[in-house]
Design an enzyme around this catalytic site. Structure first.
Site, PDB file in Angstrom:
ATOM      1  N   ARG A 127       0.917 -26.552   1.800  1.00 54.12           N
ATOM      2  CA  ARG A 127       2.360 -26.029   3.320  1.00 54.12           C
ATOM      3  C   ARG A 127       3.031 -24.859   2.832  1.00 54.12           C
ATOM      4  NH1 ARG A 127       6.280 -30.929   4.406  1.00 54.12           N
ATOM      5  NH2 ARG A 127       7.586 -29.545   4.773  1.00 54.12           N
TER       6      ARG A 127
ATOM      7  N   ILE B  35       1.800 -34.282  -2.745  1.00 57.77           N
ATOM      8  CA  ILE B  35       1.971 -35.673  -1.444  1.00 57.77           C
ATOM      9  C   ILE B  35       0.649 -36.344  -1.492  1.00 57.77           C
ATOM     10  CG2 ILE B  35       2.223 -35.403   1.070  1.00 57.77           C
ATOM     11  CD1 ILE B  35       3.707 -32.598   0.975  1.00 57.77           C
TER      12      ILE B  35
ATOM     13  N   VAL C  66      -2.405 -30.678   2.859  1.00 62.48           N
ATOM     14  CA  VAL C  66      -3.481 -30.104   2.070  1.00 62.48           C
ATOM     15  C   VAL C  66      -2.509 -28.619   1.350  1.00 62.48           C
ATOM     16  CG1 VAL C  66      -5.585 -30.926   3.375  1.00 62.48           C
ATOM     17  CG2 VAL C  66      -4.265 -28.666   4.489  1.00 62.48           C
TER      18      VAL C  66
ATOM     19  N   HIS D 195      17.190 -44.671 -30.164  1.00 63.05           N
ATOM     20  CA  HIS D 195      15.659 -45.312 -30.920  1.00 63.05           C
ATOM     21  C   HIS D 195      16.110 -46.828 -30.180  1.00 63.05           C
ATOM     22  CE1 HIS D 195      12.413 -47.067 -32.673  1.00 63.05           C
ATOM     23  NE2 HIS D 195      13.288 -48.345 -33.312  1.00 63.05           N
TER      24      HIS D 195
ATOM     25  N   GLU E  89     -10.851 -34.215  -1.378  1.00 57.04           N
ATOM     26  CA  GLU E  89     -10.036 -33.659  -2.424  1.00 57.04           C
ATOM     27  C   GLU E  89     -10.722 -32.031  -2.129  1.00 57.04           C
ATOM     28  OE1 GLU E  89      -7.039 -31.576  -3.102  1.00 57.04           O
ATOM     29  OE2 GLU E  89      -9.020 -29.897  -4.044  1.00 57.04           O
TER      30      GLU E  89
HETATM   31  P1  NAI Z   1      -0.640 -28.843  -2.304  1.00 52.98           P
HETATM   32  O1  NAI Z   1      -1.050 -27.704  -2.591  1.00 52.98           O
HETATM   33  O2  NAI Z   1       0.114 -29.886  -3.644  1.00 52.98           O
HETATM   34  O3  NAI Z   1      -1.890 -29.905  -2.734  1.00 52.98           O
HETATM   35  C1  NAI Z   1      -2.964 -29.469  -1.756  1.00 52.98           C
HETATM   36  C2  NAI Z   1      -3.969 -30.286  -1.893  1.00 52.98           C
HETATM   37  O4  NAI Z   1      -5.220 -30.034  -1.028  1.00 52.98           O
HETATM   38  C3  NAI Z   1      -4.931 -29.279  -2.640  1.00 52.98           C
HETATM   39  O5  NAI Z   1      -5.461 -29.487  -4.193  1.00 52.98           O
HETATM   40  C4  NAI Z   1      -6.166 -29.105  -2.419  1.00 52.98           C
HETATM   41  O6  NAI Z   1      -7.087 -27.943  -3.110  1.00 52.98           O
HETATM   42  C5  NAI Z   1      -6.676 -29.857  -0.990  1.00 52.98           C
HETATM   43  N1  NAI Z   1      -6.956 -28.592   0.023  1.00 52.98           N
HETATM   44  C6  NAI Z   1      -6.640 -27.653   1.061  1.00 52.98           C
HETATM   45  N2  NAI Z   1      -7.550 -27.906   1.604  1.00 52.98           N
HETATM   46  C7  NAI Z   1      -7.956 -28.839   1.495  1.00 52.98           C
HETATM   47  C8  NAI Z   1      -9.329 -29.259   2.457  1.00 52.98           C
HETATM   48  N3  NAI Z   1      -9.522 -28.483   3.915  1.00 52.98           N
HETATM   49  N4  NAI Z   1     -10.128 -30.786   2.299  1.00 52.98           N
HETATM   50  C9  NAI Z   1      -9.749 -31.095   1.153  1.00 52.98           C
HETATM   51  N5  NAI Z   1      -8.900 -30.397   0.360  1.00 52.98           N
HETATM   52  C10 NAI Z   1      -7.675 -29.493   0.433  1.00 52.98           C
HETATM   53  O7  NAI Z   1       0.145 -29.545  -1.627  1.00 52.98           O
HETATM   54  P2  NAI Z   1       0.828 -30.864  -0.712  1.00 52.98           P
HETATM   55  O8  NAI Z   1       0.549 -32.105  -1.654  1.00 52.98           O
HETATM   56  O9  NAI Z   1       0.516 -30.741   0.606  1.00 52.98           O
HETATM   57  O10 NAI Z   1       2.187 -30.858  -1.335  1.00 52.98           O
HETATM   58  C11 NAI Z   1       3.227 -29.298  -0.657  1.00 52.98           C
HETATM   59  C12 NAI Z   1       3.905 -28.749  -1.342  1.00 52.98           C
HETATM   60  O11 NAI Z   1       5.136 -29.985  -1.405  1.00 52.98           O
HETATM   61  C13 NAI Z   1       3.999 -28.997  -3.117  1.00 52.98           C
HETATM   62  O12 NAI Z   1       3.905 -27.628  -3.102  1.00 52.98           O
HETATM   63  C14 NAI Z   1       4.555 -29.807  -3.783  1.00 52.98           C
HETATM   64  O13 NAI Z   1       4.721 -29.220  -5.094  1.00 52.98           O
HETATM   65  C15 NAI Z   1       5.523 -30.781  -2.442  1.00 52.98           C
HETATM   66  N6  NAI Z   1       5.517 -31.558  -3.732  1.00 52.98           N
HETATM   67  C16 NAI Z   1       6.440 -31.521  -4.589  1.00 52.98           C
HETATM   68  C17 NAI Z   1       6.416 -33.171  -4.354  1.00 52.98           C
HETATM   69  C18 NAI Z   1       7.063 -33.359  -6.226  1.00 52.98           C
HETATM   70  O14 NAI Z   1       7.572 -32.353  -6.706  1.00 52.98           O
HETATM   71  N7  NAI Z   1       7.369 -34.717  -6.374  1.00 52.98           N
HETATM   72  C19 NAI Z   1       6.327 -34.176  -4.043  1.00 52.98           C
HETATM   73  C20 NAI Z   1       5.692 -34.333  -2.952  1.00 52.98           C
HETATM   74  C21 NAI Z   1       5.335 -31.967  -2.458  1.00 52.98           C
END
Ligand code: NAI
Length: 455
Positions: free
Chosen positions: A269, A186, A267, A441, A205
């Site tokens: 979900r 996200i 951070v 192609h 991060e």
């Molecule tokens: P995420 O798990 O992908 O990333 C969260 C990030 O935050 C991690 O890199 C983690 O190390 C970091 N983090 C955690 N606590 C922190 C802190 N206190 N300070 C700094 N960094 C910290 O979670 P995200 O981006 O919130 O996405 C949630 C879900 O939504 C994921 O499972 C993702 O796969 C899904 N999603 C999928 C998309 C796609 O398929 N294109 C698009 C958007 C979301």
């Protein structure tokens, strides 16, 4: 007693597809949704973010295409219009889901539902004081943004200084500066949008690298591309506190105060499983997520859980497949899910897409693998369209089992190409057979063919 064959709780991709497939299979189905049909995916996730990112791409094309012989003057970016169009796109798709439910004769109840144990052998679900009963349940209640217990974060969310994926999509004015806490999927997609349209973005991060388990070389390409747009990354950085207008974080160089107009909190979900009465029927949870097997069954007979609420892989297309597996099992058809064949995409510019394991993950499992890495420049169409890109495609091949176990790509069209790679992983065909596939192609997809011939 209003009796159904199946009650589905939650109307996101997992829930609405389960309801549709079950109704097509001849079941009498009732679907409960407390907000809007389509869930996070349609209303505040996949679809709205893609409308924003496409506008950012158009803007970049209009302003950065001199090399291609295209120049434009006075190009303006109207963020409020982008948000207006997003609302229209969401409305069209949400009403489409409503029509699909209607045409499949699914009873839709737009209210919060709570399971209240069993009555006369049937599951009892109550919404707005009315009871509904069914022989089976599918839980598809999705997930919610994690709000960590960092000092000042709760207050920041309340004041509007901190946004999650939900509020940021309704913000009608561009901030000058944006701090993104969490460099996951996200965070990166939103950072890509805002940086592309002139906002100064800083990603904080806490891990050593962005994008979680994504291939290291892909992360390096992404970070280099983003740096060109003025984006900054603070890695191994811990947010200590958020004050009005300021994010306080600590990294190896010490404590820092980052002044910013807005914050995006991304951070992670967590499964939404509270307040729906799961305890009344004894559904087992693990760290808040519903425990399921490969048929999506919970520990309670005739109760299934699909989508983010089981915490397996939080992606809309995982939820789709899980919904179909659950419904097939309900209808007495044998079916199981194979999570290793599910592709994932990060819709940044350049795009990132992958399926299966990286070489490093395979080696850690003790597998005997070979990896080939082919630059996208091997594909004529990529050179013709992208000019100078750092895109590449890595294929990881299991030398013992003679099959592709991972494909990892960065570059234009990666999101559209990954399906063919996922089919290779799923079908377990050997390289000799894959070499017989004919790729059109010129397409960027030919890079996969090039990789296969190098195995
Ligand atoms: P995420 O798990 O992908 O990333 C969260 C990030 O935050 C991690 O890199 C983690 O190390 C970091 N983090 C955690 N606590 C922190 C802190 N206190 N300070 C700094 N960094 C910290 O979670 P995200 O981006 O919130 O996405 C949630 C879900 O939504 C994921 O499972 C993702 O796969 C899904 N999603 C999928 C998309 C796609 O398929 N294109 C698009 C958007 C979301």
């Amino acid at each position: 007693m209003e009796l159904f064959d199946l009650i589905v709780i939650g109307g996101g991709p997992g829930g609405y597809l389960a309801a549709e497939r079950a109704a097509q299979g001849g079941l009498k189905v009732c679907l409960f949704e407390k907000r809007a049909l389509g869930g996070v995916c349609l209303n505040e996730g996949c679809i709205p973010t893609k409308t924003l990112l496409n506008s950012a791409k158009l803007y970049r094309h209009a302003t950065e295409s001199k090399n291609f012989g295209v120049t434009a003057e006075n190009v303006k970016f109207d963020h409020a219009q982008v948000i207006k169009r997003k609302a229209k796109v969401v409305k069209i798709l949400v009403s489409g889901v409503g029509m699909t439910m209607e045409s499949n004769k699914v009873t839709v109840v737009k209210a919060p539902a709570e399971i209240q144990g069993k009555e006369e052998g049937k599951f009892k679900v109550v919404a707005e004081g009315k009871a509904y009963h069914a022989d089976r349940l599918i839980i598809a209640t999705g997930s919610e943004a994690v709000v960590p217990p960092i000092p000042g974060v709760k207050e920041g969310v309340e004041s509007g200084f901190i946004t999650t994926n939900r509020e940021i999509l309704d913000m009608t004015e561009l901030p000058k500066t944006l701090a993104v806490i969490g460099g996951g999927v996200i965070g990166l997609e939103m950072a890509c949008y805002f940086a592309s349209v002139g906002v100064k973005v800083t990603v904080i991060e806490m891990m050593k690298k962005i994008a979680g388990p994504t291939d290291n070389d892909i992360c390096k390409v992404l970070m280099a591309e983003y740096a060109k747009r003025g984006m900054e990354f603070k890695l191994e950085a811990k947010v200590l506190e958020v004050k009005p207008g300021i994010v306080v974080y600590e990294d190896k160089d010490g404590k820092h105060e980052l002044a910013t107009d807005k914050v995006l909190l991304s951070v992670g979900r967590r499964a939404s499983t509270r307040g729906i009465g799961l305890e009344s029927i004894g559904v087992e949870l693990n760290r808040g997520a519903i425990v399921t097997d490969d048929k999506l069954m919970t520990n309670v007979p005739n109760v299934y859980a699909v989508g983010d609420c089981n915490g397996k892989i939080m992606l809309a297309h995982t939820a789709y497949r899980e919904a179909e597996v659950a419904v097939n099992n309900i209808l007495g058809k044998k079916d199981v899910i194979r999570y290793e064949c599910i592709p994932s995409v990060i819709y940044t510019d350049p795009e990132v897409a992958s399926v299966g394991d990286t070489k490093e993950a395979c080696l850690a499992k003790g597998m005997n693998v070979k990896e080939v890495n082919v630059p996208m420049m091997y594909a004529g169409r990529y050179v013709a369209e992208v000019d100078a890109g750092k895109g590449f495609c890595k294929v990881v091949y299991d030398l013992d089992k003679k099959r592709v176990v991972g494909v990892h790509m960065v570059g234009s069209y990666a999101s559209e190409m990954i399906l063919s790679a996922a089919m290779m992983v799923d079908t377990e065909l050997p390289a000799d057979r894959l070499k017989k596939f004919v790729f059109p192609h010129p397409t960027v997809c030919e890079v996969i063919r090039e990789a296969i011939f190098k195995l």
